[in-house]
Every structure is written in structure tokens, then in C-alpha cells.
Enzyme design. Structure first.
Site, PDB file in Angstrom:
ATOM      1  NE  ARG A 101      -6.823  -0.478  10.589  1.00  0.00           N
ATOM      2  CZ  ARG A 101      -6.221   0.736  10.577  1.00  0.00           C
ATOM      3  NH1 ARG A 101      -5.132   0.941  11.295  1.00  0.00           N
ATOM      4  NH2 ARG A 101      -6.700   1.709   9.835  1.00  0.00           N
ATOM      5  CG  HIS A 128      -7.842   2.370   4.641  1.00  0.00           C
ATOM      6  ND1 HIS A 128      -8.900   2.268   5.518  1.00  0.00           N
ATOM      7  CD2 HIS A 128      -6.885   3.092   5.292  1.00  0.00           C
ATOM      8  CE1 HIS A 128      -8.594   2.889   6.645  1.00  0.00           C
ATOM      9  NE2 HIS A 128      -7.386   3.399   6.533  1.00  0.00           N
ATOM     10  CD  GLN A 131      -7.451   7.678   5.065  1.00  0.00           C
ATOM     11  OE1 GLN A 131      -7.324   7.220   6.182  1.00  0.00           O
ATOM     12  NE2 GLN A 131      -7.447   8.975   4.827  1.00  0.00           N
ATOM     13  CG  ASP A 223      -0.200   4.826   2.488  1.00  0.00           C
ATOM     14  OD1 ASP A 223       0.154   5.205   3.631  1.00  0.00           O
ATOM     15  OD2 ASP A 223      -0.826   3.762   2.287  1.00  0.00           O
ATOM     16  CB  CYS A 263      -4.149   7.557   4.532  1.00  0.00           C
ATOM     17  SG  CYS A 263      -2.674   6.538   4.395  1.00  0.00           S
ATOM     18  NE  ARG A 291     -10.907   6.843   8.236  1.00  0.00           N
ATOM     19  CZ  ARG A 291     -10.009   5.985   8.738  1.00  0.00           C
ATOM     20  NH1 ARG A 291      -8.724   6.228   8.618  1.00  0.00           N
ATOM     21  NH2 ARG A 291     -10.393   4.845   9.305  1.00  0.00           N
TER      22      ARG A 291
HETATM   23  N1  NVA Z   1      -1.061   1.463   3.558  1.00  0.00           N
HETATM   24  C1  NVA Z   1      -1.036   1.714   4.979  1.00  0.00           C
HETATM   25  C2  NVA Z   1      -2.190   2.543   5.401  1.00  0.00           C
HETATM   26  C3  NVA Z   1      -2.244   2.878   6.869  1.00  0.00           C
HETATM   27  C4  NVA Z   1      -3.450   3.666   7.256  1.00  0.00           C
HETATM   28  C5  NVA Z   1      -1.026   0.377   5.711  1.00  0.00           C
HETATM   29  O1  NVA Z   1      -1.764  -0.526   5.314  1.00  0.00           O
HETATM   30  O2  NVA Z   1      -0.257   0.241   6.662  1.00  0.00           O
HETATM   31  N1   CP Z   2      -5.279   6.405   8.242  1.00  0.00           N
HETATM   32  C1   CP Z   2      -5.531   5.471   9.156  1.00  0.00           C
HETATM   33  O1   CP Z   2      -6.293   4.533   8.950  1.00  0.00           O
HETATM   34  O2   CP Z   2      -4.860   5.639  10.347  1.00  0.00           O
HETATM   35  P1   CP Z   2      -4.728   4.577  11.523  1.00  0.00           P
HETATM   36  O3   CP Z   2      -3.905   3.422  10.994  1.00  0.00           O
HETATM   37  O4   CP Z   2      -4.033   5.296  12.637  1.00  0.00           O
HETATM   38  O5   CP Z   2      -6.087   4.108  11.921  1.00  0.00           O
END
Ligand code: NVA
Ligand code: CP
Length: 309
Positions: A101, A128, A131, A223, A263, A291
Site C-alpha cells: 500500500r 484500489h 476493493q 468514498d 469502501c 475483501r
Molecule cells: N480513497 C480512500 C480510500 C481508502 C480505503 C483513500 O485513498 O484514502
Molecule cells: N477500504 C480499505 O481499504 O480500508 P483500510 O484503509 O482500512 O485498509
């Protein structure tokens, strides 16, 4: 055969469906897959925080008979203490797979190019994909044939929106995206989705009108307005995105019985009201559960064979 899982754009339609089908089987009969990745170890690299991703990858590996090692942002300091190339070349000597990540999408791509072991994208600033696979499994379970559905995404044209568009292209789903001006999905991803969806029956509508987007929608997705790394823009975005809040008034414009999707993490009172996210239409915790199942499918497909390099 798939050697990394970086973007849904890289999947054939067969591979996209194979992941969903295997995830469904693993969900129904988890005991059948208890030794699938016995003796295998996954390194999990995080540049950003996480609840769902960290827990579901770790639990997924344990349920498949393997193990996972959590590497927090401060442990590796990817790109500052050590290059992605060197991190990949070290990890491949010790473990069987890498989950990452990151902020820059290019880091996950570099890791995948360098490593002789599979790399899974667990969120970048651009995409993502895990997701979106969980979300499409949820849609399929709740509403059936993905090619007959309309999914409306309301909010920021961000990483989650991008991967949903790419999944929709593979599945032949109609996707409508409503964003404020200047926050549309990236042209590069729009083009990929349109190219991928040429034969699936996919269609894509991009608008600045949330009511138009949710019309006839089987599911309404949103989101956060400020993603991880955009915290400094939070206040400015809160003003710009206010008309894009998913509330009961907006949900009433979708099909009766339309699902609400997110998400997570969610900010109640910002992109979604408590009334909507806590309503019977909301499937946010089913998405979170899925997930686990889709990632187990992805890990098994990638890690039970040798990466072709
Ligand atoms: N768009 C959000 C998704 C988190 C799972 C982010 O990147 O923070
Ligand atoms: N939706 C998702 O990826 O959650 P986290 O950021 O908690 O991993």
C-alpha cells in the site's frame, strides 16, 4: 497466467471472473482451502494506515495455511531509506509474496517489475483493485448479473472510483460517475475502461450532477472526500463536495431498494449521512467481509505457482 495483481486493467475477462468465482467458493467452504498456501509467507508493506486491508490480508494468509509479516511505514521507509528495487530484491530472498500500500502508484509497479515473487496492489494514489473486486463480488451476491446493473459513484474521482470503472468495464456494468468540476476521474483510466469495456456491454457516464448519476441506479457508492495524503485539502474539499453528499434525498432518486456502498473508513455527516450508512440498504460491512474472500482468491492464484518473469 497472472503474475502480479496491480490493476484490473491487466486482467482478462476470464481472470476477472475466475477471482470472483474462487472467492465465492472460498467463502462457502473455507475449510477446503486450509492448506492451500501452507508454508508460504506474505510481506505486507504499508506507507499508509489501514484497518481492513491489514487484517484481511493477514487473516487470509492464516486461513490458507500461510503467514504474513506486517511492515509499518516507519519500518522500511520505502523510497527514502531504500529504493523499491532494493526492497523487492531483498524480500524475494525470504518470502513468497509482497502486498504493498503506497502513495505513488509507480512504487507498486517498480516492486512488481523487480521482484521474482508476486506483488499485490493494496491501494495506491491511483488505484484500489482489491476493493473493487470485493465490491463486485458484493454486487453480484446482492443483485445478480453484473452486466444488467447500474452502479452510480458520487464524490471524488479517486483511486476507488478508478478501480470501480475498470471492474465495471470487465463485467459489462453501467457506471455513472458524478464529481464536482475539477475532481473527475483521470483521463488515462477513463480511456482504459472504455477500451476494456468495448465488448462487455459496459458504458460509462461522467457528470457533475449527482441526481442524474443515481437515476435508475441499482447501487450508489461513495468514498471520503479527502483521501490519505490529501488531509491538508480537507476543509477546502468539504465545501466543494457538500452538494455530493449521499443522503436519503439522493438515495430516493435511485431505484427502490438500491444498495448503498462505501469502501470505508467513512465520515458520517460528510460524504454520507448516518441515516444512509446505517440503513438496511447499506452493504458496507458485506463489502468489508468480501475483501477477505477475494484477496484469498487472489493470493492463492498468485502464490501457488511460480511467477513467470
Ligand atoms: N480513497 C480512500 C480510500 C481508502 C480505503 C483513500 O485513498 O484514502
Ligand atoms: N477500504 C480499505 O481499504 O480500508 P483500510 O484503509 O482500512 O485498509
Amino acid at each position: 497466467m497472472l503474475s502480479d495483481f496491480i490493476t484490473i486493467h491487466d486482467l482478462s475477462t476470464y481472470e476477472f471472473n475466475e477471482i470472483l468465482d474462487l472467492a465465492q467458493k472460498m467463502k462457502e467452504k473455507p475449510h477446503k482451502f486450509r492448506t492451500h498456501l501452507q508454508g508460504k509467507i506474505l510481506a505486507m508493506i504499508f506507507q499508509k494506515p489501514s484497518l481492513r486491508t491489514r487484517v484481511t490480508f493477514e487473516v487470509g494468509m492464516l486461513q490458507l495455511g500461510g503467514e504474513a509479516i506486517y511492515l509499518a511505514p516507519a519500518d522500511i521507509q520505502l523510497g527514502t531509506r531504500e529504493t523499491p528495487y532494493d526492497v523487492a530484491k531483498n524480500l524475494e530472498r525470504w518470502v513468497d509474496g509482497i502486498m504493498a500500500r503506497t502513495f505513488a502508484h509507480s512504487i507498486v509497479v517498480e516492486l512488481a517489475e523487480a521482484a521474482r515473487i508476486p506483488v499485490v496492489n493494496a491501494l495506491t494514489d491511483l488505484l484500489h483493485p482489491c476493493q473493487a473486486m470485493a465490491d463486485f463480488l458484493t454486487l453480484k451476491e446482492k443483485k445478480g448479473d453484473l452486466a444488467r446493473l447500474k452502479l452510480a459513484y458520487v464524490g471524488d474521482g479517486n483511486n476507488v472510483c478508478h478501480s470501480l470503472m475498470l471492474a465495471g468495464a470487465k463485467a459489462g456494468t453501467h457506471i455513472a460517475v458524478a464529481t464536482p468540476k475539477g475532481y473527475e476521474p483521470k483521463e488515462e483510466i477513463v480511456k482504459q475502461a472504455q477500451a476494456d469495456g468495448r465488448e462487455s456491454g459496459f458504458s460509462l457516464e461522467i457528470t457533475h450532477d449527482p441526481v442524474a448519476a443515481v437515476k435508475e441506479a441499482d447501487a450508489v457508492y461513495t468514498d471520503v472526500w479527502a483521501s490519505m495524503g490529501q488531509e491538508h485539502e480537507k476543509e477546502q474539499r468539504a465545501k466543494i463536495f457538500a452538494p455530493f453528499q449521499v443522503n436519503q434525498e439522493l438515495m430516493a432518486q435511485a431505484k427502490p431498494g438500491a444498495l448503498f456502498m462505501h469502501c470505508l473508513p467513512a465520515h458520517r455527516g460528510e460524504e454520507v449521512t448516518s441515516e444512509v450508512i446505517d440503513s438496511p440498504q447499506s452493504v458496507v460491512f458485506d463489502q468489508a467481509e468480501n475483501r477477505l474472500h477475494v484477496q484469498k482468491a487472489i493470493l492463492s492464484l498468485l502464490m501457488s505457482q511460480k511467477k513467470s518473469v
